[in-house]
Design an enzyme around this catalytic site. Structure first.
Site: not given
Length: 230
Positions: A2, A104
């Protein structure tokens, strides 16, 4: 992993959802939270849960230089409990990181194409995290937001735990942050055993967004707007 996320909720929304105490913070919407920035996180105190601002990128208490924090923005659930950088925080210093989306990237030719993931009901949620206090040692090379710190100053930092991606995230990336269900907030903060599994895929949404997200300086509503890929 992340590497970016969003925090678009108000303090009042967090207060109601996470049962916070303490003085309200004037939170501005964040559309592109990036490592090394100060971020609102939730910690447990003797009298309840409070919101505070910590730097993203955990700096272990024993570190001589702060740059290790750039490598420790995430901690893998499979190894964090035993890894020297995280094991003390795992046992004694857990936290929640409020969010309402995370990014992402997937390679599209020569472009790193960002995707935004969130919950179908658009509700705020919380990542599982760990926090640490780092006392600036004499002689440390300090740059950026740390440049005005002095030896002996304490810097609070945190990391976000990651796990294997679910079916919604997998087409873009093999890892995802740990999103805790609300009934796990208390046990996690108390240091109890909590399942750190991928969040249910059918409860999540995903859409591509502008490559504006690729620059941390871009932090406005354009970052979260859906786009159509050619």
């Amino acid at each position: 992993m992340c590497g970016r996320f969003t925090q678009r909720m108000t303090w009042r929304e967090l207060h109601e959802r996470m049962d916070l105490i303490g003085t309200p913070l004037n939170l501005r919407p964040r559309y592109n939270v990036a490592p090394s920035q100060d971020v609102a996180i939730v910690r447990a105190n003797d009298d309840g849960r409070s919101l505070c601002m910590l730097r993203w990128g955990l700096i272990p208490s024993w570190a001589r230089e702060p740059n290790i924090g750039y490598k420790l923005i995430n901690a893998r659930t499979e190894t964090a409990a035993e890894k020297p950088s995280f094991r003390s925080a795992w046992r004694h210093r857990r936290c929640l990181i409020p969010a309402d989306g995370f990014y992402e990237w997937r390679r599209e030719g020569k472009t790193r194409q960002p995707w935004l993931f969130g919950l179908k009901d658009a509700a705020p949620f919380a990542f599982a995290g760990l926090w640490e206090s780092w006392a600036v040692p004499a002689g440390a090379a300090l740059t950026g937001s740390l440049a005005e710190r002095s030896p002996g100053d304490t810097v609070g930092t945190f990391t976000i735990l990651t796990t294997a991606a679910n079916e919604t995230v997998t087409p873009v990336h093999g890892r995802m942050p740990v999103i805790l269900p609300e009934d796990a907030y208390g046990p996690w903060l108390a240091g109890e055993e909590v399942p750190l599994a991928p969040y249910p895929a059918d409860a999540m949404t995903a859409h591509p967004v502008s490559t504006l997200v690729n620059r941390p300086a871009n932090d406005d509503p354009r970052c979260v707007e859906p786009i159509t890929l050619n």
